[in-house]
Scaffold this active site. Structure first.
Site, PDB file in Angstrom:
ATOM      1  N   GLY A 100     -12.257  54.650 -12.758  1.00  0.00           N
ATOM      2  CA  GLY A 100     -11.393  54.976 -11.933  1.00  0.00           C
ATOM      3  C   GLY A 100      -9.654  55.318 -12.242  1.00  0.00           C
ATOM      4  O   GLY A 100      -9.593  55.512 -13.274  1.00  0.00           O
ATOM      5  N   GLN A 101      -9.154  55.991 -11.173  1.00  0.00           N
ATOM      6  CA  GLN A 101      -7.865  56.449 -11.503  1.00  0.00           C
ATOM      7  C   GLN A 101      -7.264  56.440 -10.065  1.00  0.00           C
ATOM      8  O   GLN A 101      -7.423  56.770  -8.876  1.00  0.00           O
ATOM      9  CB  GLN A 101      -8.176  57.961 -11.795  1.00  0.00           C
ATOM     10  N   GLY A 102      -5.995  56.192 -10.233  1.00  0.00           N
ATOM     11  CA  GLY A 102      -5.100  56.267  -9.049  1.00  0.00           C
ATOM     12  C   GLY A 102      -3.617  56.158  -9.310  1.00  0.00           C
ATOM     13  O   GLY A 102      -3.236  56.282 -10.601  1.00  0.00           O
ATOM     14  N   THR A 103      -2.654  55.982  -8.559  1.00  0.00           N
ATOM     15  CA  THR A 103      -1.525  56.029  -8.789  1.00  0.00           C
ATOM     16  C   THR A 103      -1.430  54.945  -9.712  1.00  0.00           C
ATOM     17  O   THR A 103      -0.148  54.778 -10.396  1.00  0.00           O
ATOM     18  CB  THR A 103      -0.485  55.777  -7.528  1.00  0.00           C
ATOM     19  N   PHE A 104      -2.184  53.895  -9.720  1.00  0.00           N
ATOM     20  CA  PHE A 104      -1.753  52.442 -10.418  1.00  0.00           C
ATOM     21  C   PHE A 104      -1.957  52.564 -11.775  1.00  0.00           C
ATOM     22  O   PHE A 104      -1.767  51.713 -12.368  1.00  0.00           O
ATOM     23  CB  PHE A 104      -2.608  51.563  -9.619  1.00  0.00           C
ATOM     24  N   GLY A 105      -2.921  53.664 -12.302  1.00  0.00           N
ATOM     25  CA  GLY A 105      -3.124  53.861 -13.580  1.00  0.00           C
ATOM     26  C   GLY A 105      -4.571  53.941 -13.646  1.00  0.00           C
ATOM     27  O   GLY A 105      -5.299  54.726 -12.862  1.00  0.00           O
ATOM     28  N   GLU A 106      -5.139  53.829 -14.815  1.00  0.00           N
ATOM     29  CA  GLU A 106      -6.469  54.168 -14.962  1.00  0.00           C
ATOM     30  C   GLU A 106      -7.472  52.653 -15.248  1.00  0.00           C
ATOM     31  O   GLU A 106      -6.866  51.591 -15.565  1.00  0.00           O
ATOM     32  CB  GLU A 106      -6.704  54.975 -16.275  1.00  0.00           C
ATOM     33  N   VAL A 107      -8.660  52.920 -14.949  1.00  0.00           N
ATOM     34  CA  VAL A 107      -9.700  51.699 -14.951  1.00  0.00           C
ATOM     35  C   VAL A 107     -10.713  52.195 -15.828  1.00  0.00           C
ATOM     36  O   VAL A 107     -11.228  53.261 -15.545  1.00  0.00           O
ATOM     37  CB  VAL A 107     -10.004  51.079 -13.768  1.00  0.00           C
ATOM     38  N   ASP A 136      -4.244  46.249   0.650  1.00  0.00           N
ATOM     39  CA  ASP A 136      -4.713  47.557   0.211  1.00  0.00           C
ATOM     40  C   ASP A 136      -6.214  47.639   0.453  1.00  0.00           C
ATOM     41  O   ASP A 136      -7.053  47.738  -0.360  1.00  0.00           O
ATOM     42  CB  ASP A 136      -4.255  48.138  -1.158  1.00  0.00           C
TER      43      ASP A 136
END
Lengths: 382, 437
Positions: free
Chosen positions: A31-38, A155
């Site tokens: 995963g990748q988003g503005t929150f960071g990476e998973v 969200d």
């Protein structure tokens, strides 16, 4: 806690601490988003258990540890439920020269094999009506639980709904979640309205409401439910304005008749609201959603006026869940698919479409919007 | 040197401990895989919103203790740190719950790390920042630094000067950020605290005293003062609440049901109430501290520790995070005591202390600045009065009267003297007034 319990507690006490992240081995980025990476990771010891590691983004963090991450951690510590993702622990990397003696923190979760967006984008995954009911029932159960613990998710979207290979649904990503309180002695809340991914954002937020509550999550639940049949998000606006237009085209014009008090919302006069639109939720969804009860429930969740929108309790009591075919287990269907399905890993659903439309992280590290800083917006949240 | 050897020995011991831990873990894990049933155990991690209670041996042998700090000095340092957090919180207009959280995590932290190795004031700042976020009233680090600087100047009778945005500010800010992370790391993110305030209200309702504001306030005063002791690491908030009710009622000479004893209703034992009471009352009996001596002690130990480490480092590189170099003006006490002339001394050489400090050459004040300050000094002093809240007329008066006997802050002596006579209720009230709502 009585004396005996206390003694036992103290006996078993171990000073809380953070383990090093080296106890896990990263397997893949999921995963990748503005929150960071998973990342998907594996425990190195004999357990060999899979976990998901979410990096706490800290670059550019001028004010120390992000309050949003603190909230997420507190909320996840509070919430323990079958349908809420389970936080195992928080890990850190060793501070060393290469990271300027700043360690990175990771939230470590139980690993879930799929997310709903990933499953829906795969044409080979077919949900029966009973299975859809099961998904929705678990989703609403999760929402019921978090709302009764006074937490807003803020969200809701298919990518944040995880499903294990055993068919257990988990609400995930509490990065935008916060506690809410009922308005007491006429004091209204002033939460930020820059939350929820645009396609799943309810009309009250689009109109600038800052005193919202659980209904914002139920709108998202409605959008997700429709998506179970349509297989792609039902309203894919590119701007707030366009999103409102799309909502009006589906749910009818936003007027004071259908929504008393809407005129008091900050942006009611600033946004262009299509007039004379008829409500055609059932009509437009019928080609996809054959089940009349499903259509009816969708109609109740996608109500413009948040005070009339179904809450999770009444939704769970809807006939949709109590008529044949009854909700049925997902594990058999999922057993046919051995590969993990995540939105991040799936091919783009439609070429040219943005995969992460306007993910809002107001005040977040990515791009602190200047409008917020200037307008004396005291809600430092983010 | 003996110390070095000791240190090395300690290190080895630590290593051994770690090994043991690993072994234990492996054992656990193999047990599990053999059992197969309980796959869900992740070492010894506790993720909880409950208050942490520490076992007796942890409370007695603290990390600072093993670095050679004696118990009395440590207690004094803890009290001073808590008072700093409280005062800073008032000036930052934080809700009282944030100060309470800040003090509890500050106390918890120093049961995991040593006061010798981790600067007390920087940690206190980190705790204020963190607590403000935890309690949903975030404050900027910059504001926190400003406020600490202000307290420092007020307590040492200096001219009130804004913080200069120079390299040492940047360094300090980075240290605060790191201190905050370190607290989170050391506490394993168990930084949410259950406070007895609400519990006290509930108990007083049950006891039929909810309308007695004086009692309520008295209990809360005791509760807020108790944060400086270690009772929150020894007892559940319910017990602390009972003790505060007990102390408050005794102070105001109000009867509480005796047969059956009222606290049994709340499932709290008399002995633990007594324990809390004793620990809280002991705070008021403590003699005032010579801050200089405290500082000297910590400085010396720190120097010794750093020497030992520098030597131990010689060849091998240990993975330990080096404690960041302190900015020059920042002594172990965070410059709390007006000693060196890092800030220009006021031109009126009122006390011998001040005249002494002028003779030391200021590290970053040039003469021009000094002269400038002279002109403004009277104005900036009055500014400091306007800073203090109008609600606290007493404090302002006291400060104006300029009777500074000790170099210790007024905030401090004020809270100390609370129970030793005077008008405890009033003092408590203006200190705690804003918290009631």
């Amino acid at each position: 806690m009585n004396t005996k319990e206390k003694e036992k507690y103290i006996e078993e006490f171990d000073f809380p601490h953070c383990d090093e992240s080296t106890k896990y081995e990263k397997v893949a980025k999921i995963g990748q988003g503005t929150f960071g990476e998973v990342f998907k990771a594996k425990e190195k010891n004999s357990n060999k258990k899979f976990v998901a590691m979410k990096k706490v983004l800290m670059d550019n963090e001028k004010e120390g540890f992000p309050i949003t991450a603190l909230r997420e951690i507190k909320i996840l510590q509070l919430l323990k439920h079958e349908n809420v993702v389970n936080l195992i622990e928080i890990c850190r990397t060793r501070a060393a020269q290469y990271n300027r003696y700043r360690s990175t923190f990771y939230l470590v979760f139980d690993f879930c094999e799929h997310d709903l967006a990933g499953l829906l984008s795969n044409v080979n995954v077919k949900f029966s009506l009973g299975e859809i009911k099961k998904v929705m029932q678990q989703l609403l159960n999760g929402l019921y639980y978090i709302h009764s613990n006074k937490i807003l998710h803020r969200d809701m979207k298919a990518a944040n709904v995880l499903i294990t290979k055993n068919g257990i649904l988990k609400l995930a990503d509490f990065g935008l979640a916060r506690a809410f309180s009922a308005n007491k002695n006429g004091q209204v809340n002033r939460y930020t309205n820059r939350v929820v991914t645009l396609w799943y954002r309810p009309p009250e937020l689009l109109l600038g409401d800052r005193n919202y509550g659980p209904p914002v999550d139920l709108w998202g639940a409605g959008c997700i439910m429709a998506e179970m049949w349509t297989r792609s998000p039902i309203m894919q606006g590119n701007t707030e304005q366009q999103q409102l237009t799309l909502i009006s085209q589906l749910c009818g014009s936003v007027t004071t008749e259908v929504w008393p008090g809407v005129e008091n919302l900050e942006l009611f006069n600033k946004m262009e609201l299509p007039k004379g639109q008829k409500r055609k939720v059932k009509e437009r969804l019928k080609p996809y959603v054959k089940d009349p009860f499903a259509c009816d429930l969708l109609d109740k969740l996608l109500i413009l006026d948040p005070s009339k929108r179904y809450d999770s309790d009444s939704a769970l009591n809807h006939d949709f869940f109590w008529t044949d075919p009854m909700p049925c287990d997902l594990s058999k269907m999922l057993a046919q698919h051995t590969q993990s399905m995540f939105e991040y890993l799936a091919p783009p659903r439609r070429p040219g479409h943005m995969r992460h439309p306007h993910h809002p992280v107001p005040g977040g590290p990515a791009k602190p919007s200047s409008s917020m800083a200037d307008s004396g917006y005291q809600d430092r949240v983010f | 040197m003996g110390t070095q050897k000791e240190k090395e020995k300690e290190k080895e011991k630590d290593k051994d401990k770690d090994k043991d831990k690993d072994k234990d873990k492996e054992k656990e894990n193999s047990n599990q895989s053999a059992g197969g049933k309980n796959a869900k155990s992740y070492g010894k991690i506790v993720l909880t919103l409950q208050n942490c209670l520490l076992p007796e041996e942890k409370l007695n042998s603290t990390p600072s203790h093993s670095d050679g700090l004696d118990t009395e000095t440590e207690t004094d340092l803890r009290i001073l740190g808590c008072e700093l957090i409280q005062t800073a919180g008032i000036l930052l207009k934080l809700p009282q719950v944030a100060m309470a959280t800040g003090q509890v995590i500050f106390q918890r932290f120093y049961y995991s790390k040593s006061l010798v190795r981790h600067n007390m004031e920087t940690t206190a700042m980190g705790c204020v920042c963190l607590a403000s976020k935890i309690e949903e009233a975030p404050r900027r680090i910059r504001d926190v630094i400003n406020v600490f600087n202000h307290i420092k100047q007020v307590s040492s009778q200096k001219t009130i000067q804004p913080v200069i945005l120079d390299q040492s500010y940047v360094t300090l800010k980075n240290q605060v950020i790191k201190a905050e992370r370190r607290v989170l790391k050391e506490l394993g993110f168990c930084v949410h605290v259950k406070h007895p305030h609400k519990i006290i209200v509930m108990y007083l309702q049950v006891l039929g005293y909810e309308k007695n504001r004086a009692l309520m306030q008295q209990c809360w005063n005791y509760m807020n003062d108790s944060l400086r002791s270690d009772v929150f690491l020894r007892h559940q908030p319910e017990t602390v609440a009972c003790a505060c009710v007990y102390l408050g009622a005794r102070q105001l000479q109000l009867p509480l049901p005796a047969t059956p004893a009222w606290f049994r209703l709340f499932k709290v034992s008399e002995s633990s109430i007594r324990d809390v009471c004793r620990r809280v009352l002991r705070l008021y009996a403590r003699p005032s501290i010579s801050a200089e001596q405290l500082e000297k002690r910590v400085d010396e130990l720190r120097r010794r520790y750093e020497e030992a480490r520098a030597k131990a480092r010689g060849g091998e590189v240990d993975g330990h995070t080096p404690s960041p170099p302190l900015p020059k003006h920042h002594n172990a006490w965070g410059g709390f005591i007006s000693r060196s002339g890092t800030h220009a001394a006021p031109e009126r050489a009122k006390s011998p202390r001040h005249s002494r400090s002028t003779s030391l050459s200021p590290s970053r004040t040039d003469i021009a600045k000094h002269g400038k300050r002279k002109k403004h000094s009277s104005r900036s002093r009055s500014r400091s009065h306007s800073h203090s809240r109008s609600r606290k007329p007493k404090k302002t008066q006291r400060r104006r009267s300029g009777s500074h006997k000790s170099s210790r802050s007024h905030y401090r002596s004020r809270s100390r003297s609370r129970d030793r006579g005077g008008d405890p209720d009033k003092t408590g009230k203006h200190r705690n007034k804003h918290r009631r709502h």
